[in-house]
Design a protein around this motif. Structure first.
Motif, short mmCIF file in Angstrom:
data_model
loop_
_atom_site.label_atom_id
_atom_site.label_comp_id
_atom_site.label_asym_id
_atom_site.label_seq_id
_atom_site.Cartn_x
_atom_site.Cartn_y
_atom_site.Cartn_z
N THR A 7 24.43 100.56 57.21
CA THR A 7 25.62 100.43 58.07
C THR A 7 26.74 99.66 57.35
O THR A 7 27.92 99.95 57.54
CB THR A 7 25.30 99.76 59.43
OG1 THR A 7 24.90 98.42 59.22
CG2 THR A 7 24.23 100.50 60.19
N MET B 285 23.15 106.51 63.69
CA MET B 285 23.46 107.55 62.70
C MET B 285 22.40 108.63 62.83
O MET B 285 21.30 108.35 63.28
CB MET B 285 23.37 106.96 61.29
CG MET B 285 24.46 105.99 60.99
SD MET B 285 24.65 105.88 59.23
CE MET B 285 25.59 104.40 59.12
N LYS C 44 28.31 102.18 54.98
CA LYS C 44 29.20 103.03 55.78
C LYS C 44 30.53 102.32 56.01
O LYS C 44 31.60 102.92 55.92
CB LYS C 44 28.51 103.35 57.11
CG LYS C 44 29.32 104.20 58.04
CD LYS C 44 29.19 103.73 59.48
CE LYS C 44 29.89 102.44 59.71
NZ LYS C 44 30.70 102.30 60.90
N ASN D 61 23.92 110.67 55.08
CA ASN D 61 24.69 109.99 56.13
C ASN D 61 26.02 109.45 55.58
O ASN D 61 27.05 109.52 56.25
CB ASN D 61 23.87 108.87 56.75
CG ASN D 61 23.24 109.30 58.06
OD1 ASN D 61 23.89 109.94 58.88
ND2 ASN D 61 21.97 108.98 58.25
N VAL E 46 29.92 110.43 56.85
CA VAL E 46 30.98 109.47 57.17
C VAL E 46 32.22 109.75 56.31
O VAL E 46 33.35 109.81 56.81
CB VAL E 46 30.49 108.01 56.93
CG1 VAL E 46 31.63 107.02 57.04
CG2 VAL E 46 29.37 107.67 57.90
#
Ligand SMILES: Nc1ncnc2c1ncn2[C@@H]1O[C@H](COP(=O)(O)OP(=O)(O)OP(=O)(O)O)[C@@H](O)[C@H]1O
Ligand SMILES: [Mg+2]
Length: 243
Positions: free
Chosen positions: A144, A89, A147, A98, A102
């Motif tokens: 993560t 990322m 995300k 971030n 996404v």
């Protein structure tokens, strides 16, 4: 019987004359948690990368939601998400920035609410404003996972999702995965080297060795088939036999 969310048939990946994944076939049903187990180098990550369209198969087919990944890539990948340690990322953005990136890439609505909710669910309040480059490995893992959850996928591919998490956070993540599966029928395919986690989480387990499926079933079924007390004993036997 419910139509599988994922149907994999004779999936194969060769790197030169080395075969990393060798004619693997399996299904994941709606709301099912499938554990992919196997020693280092067995082909787990390569399999997941093919399911995500990141690595092109040498043979076989992948269908999700009844569509072929080779021809319906974009439609399928909108409904899929993943987490892994190889994810990259933008390092100079904060955690929240971030997540916004996404959300925009996926064309999500109500982004502020979604980001707020996922930050809360994964207890990321302490580091939501931190620059991604400065995260600890466990914090990065949580980013993560955030995300992956953010886009509300129908199927999640998680490559060692709890590997760098402390026991408390790992416990919470397992609870969250089970809750999402219960409340929204999320299907999950994941890998782990933690045998207790495999036993606790998986409805079914596929044991890969040198790119091939060598055992398949519930943890109890697999243990019984090999005449062992638990999955760890089976793992040690199979892994040692192959080395
Ligand atoms: N790009 C590549 N080129 C050549 N060989 C590769 C490539 N990617 C993976 N491999 C090989 O394929 C095999 C399977 O690797 P993979 O990463 O899928 O294993 P894994 O089951 O995820 O293992 P681990 O438990 O260590 O994560 C390994 O022998 C690896 O070296
Ligand atoms: Mg791997």
């Amino acid at each position: 019987m419910a139509t599988p969310v994922l149907h994999v048939s004779q999936l194969t990946k060769r790197f030169g004359d080395f075969t990393a994944v060798d004619g693997v076939s399996f299904e994941v049903k709606p709301g099912e948690i499938l554990g992919l187990l196997g020693p280092n180098g067995a082909g787990k990550t390569t399999t997941i990368q093919m399911l995500l369209g990141l690595v092109t198969p040498s043979g076989g087919s992948i269908c999700m939601f009844g569509l072929d990944l080779a021809t319906h890539r974009e439609t399928i990948l909108q409904q899929v998400n993943f987490s892994s340690t190889y994810i990259s990322m933008p390092q100079s953005l904060t955690v929240e920035e971030n997540l916004w990136v996404v959300a925009r890439l996926y064309g999500l609505s109500n982004i502020a609410r979604r980001v707020h909710d996922i930050v809360k669910k994964l207890e990321m309040e302490d580091f939501r404003d931190k620059i991604t480059r400065k995260l600890s490995s466990g914090q990065m893992t949580r980013l993560t996972l955030a995300k992956a959850f953010l886009t509300e996928p129908k199927i999640l591919f998680l490559d060692e999702p709890t590997a760098s998490l402390d026991p408390d956070i790992a416990h919470k993540i397992r609870a969250l995965l089970k809750e999402e599966r219960r409340s929204s029928g999320l299907s999950i395919l994941y890998t782990s080297h933690n045998m207790r986690e495999m036993e606790e989480m998986s409805d079914r387990i596929i044991f890969l060795q040198r790119g091939r499926i060598v055992a398949e079933g519930t943890a109890q079924e697999i243990a019984a088939r090999f005449g062992k007390a638990d999955l760890e004993e089976v793992f040690l036997k199979l892994a040692r036999d192959s080395r």
